[in-house]
Design a protein around this motif. Structure first.
Motif, PDB file in Angstrom:
ATOM      1  N   ILE A  72       0.777  -1.112  -0.027  1.00 29.46           N
ATOM      2  CA  ILE A  72       0.064   0.044  -0.077  1.00 29.46           C
ATOM      3  C   ILE A  72       0.924   1.296   0.028  1.00 29.46           C
ATOM      4  O   ILE A  72       1.928   1.255   0.673  1.00 29.46           O
ATOM      5  N   PRO A  73       0.766   2.237  -0.748  1.00 21.74           N
ATOM      6  CA  PRO A  73       1.411   3.441  -0.940  1.00 21.74           C
ATOM      7  C   PRO A  73       1.575   4.140   0.702  1.00 21.74           C
ATOM      8  O   PRO A  73       0.477   3.909   1.504  1.00 21.74           O
ATOM      9  N   ILE A  74       2.541   4.828   1.007  1.00 27.81           N
ATOM     10  CA  ILE A  74       2.781   5.423   2.099  1.00 27.81           C
ATOM     11  C   ILE A  74       3.617   4.466   3.059  1.00 27.81           C
ATOM     12  O   ILE A  74       3.992   4.866   4.211  1.00 27.81           O
ATOM     13  N   THR A  75       3.934   3.362   2.484  1.00 29.75           N
ATOM     14  CA  THR A  75       4.581   2.223   3.414  1.00 29.75           C
ATOM     15  C   THR A  75       5.926   2.015   2.611  1.00 29.75           C
ATOM     16  O   THR A  75       5.961   2.075   1.227  1.00 29.75           O
ATOM     17  N   GLY A  76       6.977   1.498   2.974  1.00 27.47           N
ATOM     18  CA  GLY A  76       8.182   0.930   2.449  1.00 27.47           C
ATOM     19  C   GLY A  76       7.845  -0.183   1.281  1.00 27.47           C
ATOM     20  O   GLY A  76       8.550  -0.227   0.478  1.00 27.47           O
ATOM     21  N   GLY A  77       6.856  -1.051   1.663  1.00 28.39           N
ATOM     22  CA  GLY A  77       6.667  -1.889   0.892  1.00 28.39           C
ATOM     23  C   GLY A  77       6.150  -1.688  -0.456  1.00 28.39           C
ATOM     24  O   GLY A  77       6.432  -2.505  -1.575  1.00 28.39           O
ATOM     25  N   PHE A  78       5.384  -0.411  -0.489  1.00 22.15           N
ATOM     26  CA  PHE A  78       4.687  -0.075  -1.964  1.00 22.15           C
ATOM     27  C   PHE A  78       6.199   0.210  -2.765  1.00 22.15           C
ATOM     28  O   PHE A  78       6.033  -0.439  -4.145  1.00 22.15           O
ATOM     29  N   PHE A  79       7.256   0.872  -2.342  1.00 25.40           N
ATOM     30  CA  PHE A  79       8.306   1.326  -3.341  1.00 25.40           C
ATOM     31  C   PHE A  79       9.131   0.050  -3.561  1.00 25.40           C
ATOM     32  O   PHE A  79      10.035  -0.119  -4.445  1.00 25.40           O
ATOM     33  N   ALA A  80       9.286  -0.732  -2.310  1.00 24.25           N
ATOM     34  CA  ALA A  80      10.118  -2.257  -2.686  1.00 24.25           C
ATOM     35  C   ALA A  80       9.270  -3.144  -3.913  1.00 24.25           C
ATOM     36  O   ALA A  80       9.929  -3.317  -4.967  1.00 24.25           O
ATOM     37  N   LYS A  81       8.011  -2.997  -3.847  1.00 24.49           N
ATOM     38  CA  LYS A  81       7.316  -3.903  -4.856  1.00 24.49           C
ATOM     39  C   LYS A  81       7.495  -3.078  -6.397  1.00 24.49           C
ATOM     40  O   LYS A  81       7.578  -3.641  -7.306  1.00 24.49           O
ATOM     41  N   PHE A  82       7.267  -1.873  -6.184  1.00 24.98           N
ATOM     42  CA  PHE A  82       7.540  -0.965  -7.425  1.00 24.98           C
ATOM     43  C   PHE A  82       8.618  -1.294  -8.096  1.00 24.98           C
ATOM     44  O   PHE A  82       8.386  -1.318  -9.417  1.00 24.98           O
ATOM     45  N   TYR A  83       9.623  -1.243  -7.402  1.00 27.50           N
ATOM     46  CA  TYR A  83      10.981  -1.172  -8.118  1.00 27.50           C
ATOM     47  C   TYR A  83      11.598  -2.380  -8.371  1.00 27.50           C
ATOM     48  O   TYR A  83      12.064  -2.565  -9.472  1.00 27.50           O
ATOM     49  N   VAL A  84      10.959  -3.576  -7.786  1.00 29.70           N
ATOM     50  CA  VAL A  84      11.358  -5.059  -8.319  1.00 29.70           C
ATOM     51  C   VAL A  84      10.421  -5.229  -9.595  1.00 29.70           C
ATOM     52  O   VAL A  84      10.827  -5.937 -10.548  1.00 29.70           O
ATOM     53  N   PHE A  85       9.224  -4.711  -9.663  1.00 32.84           N
ATOM     54  CA  PHE A  85       8.429  -5.006 -10.669  1.00 32.84           C
ATOM     55  C   PHE A  85       8.792  -4.002 -11.711  1.00 32.84           C
ATOM     56  O   PHE A  85       8.880  -4.617 -13.009  1.00 32.84           O
ATOM     57  N   ALA A  86       9.201  -2.830 -11.561  1.00 32.80           N
ATOM     58  CA  ALA A  86      10.020  -1.978 -12.818  1.00 32.80           C
ATOM     59  C   ALA A  86      11.386  -2.456 -13.349  1.00 32.80           C
ATOM     60  O   ALA A  86      11.287  -2.644 -14.435  1.00 32.80           O
TER      61      ALA A  86
END
Length: 140
Positions: free
Chosen positions: A42-56
């Motif tokens: 979910i956005p505003i948590t570190g997990g969002f950017f982690a998943k975003f960068y892995v998928f990107a």
């Protein structure tokens, strides 16, 4: 957090044991909710950017099939994580399950971890810049 809640002998580790935790121990429930929302991405948590960068990164490497599998697995995981959150806040406890006091060390670790999770979700730029500089120095 789960091991603290379970206590010695891991007695309270089923989904039903978390029912009503939002009322019995609101701070523990809120902290666990932050961590579960981060695992969902979910956005505003570190997990969002982690998943975003892995998928990107996977998309840049033309691994579309892997991204599709990852997104589907994330959706399945979200279902299970949301079930825990729903049990904590929207169901009444059938039995009185004691919640032992949180030791200072565990409380400190939980506060620091929750703050880092929110910080990485709201202001990831500094950490990403630091990681980029570190990676560029390794390549020299």
């Amino acid at each position: 957090m789960v091991s603290h809640f379970a206590g010695a002998g891991e007695r309270y580790v089923t989904l039903e044991d978390y029912a009503g935790m939002g009322r019995r121990s609101p701070l523990l429930a809120a902290t666990l909710t932050i961590f579960l929302l981060s695992l969902i991405g979910i956005p505003i948590t570190g997990g969002f950017f982690a998943k975003f960068y892995v998928f990107a990164a996977a998309l840049q490497a033309n691994l579309v099939g892997l991204v599709i599998i990852g997104v589907l697995n994330s959706a399945v995981g979200a279902y299970y994580y949301l079930r825990i959150i729903v049990m904590m806040y929207m169901h009444e406890s059938r039995a009185e399950i004691p919640v032992s006091p949180v030791p200072i060390g565990l409380g400190t670790a939980l506060v620091v971890s929750a703050a880092a999770t929110i910080y990485l979700g709201t202001l990831p730029g500094r950490v990403l810049e630091y990681a980029s500089r570190s990676a560029s120095q390794l390549l020299r």
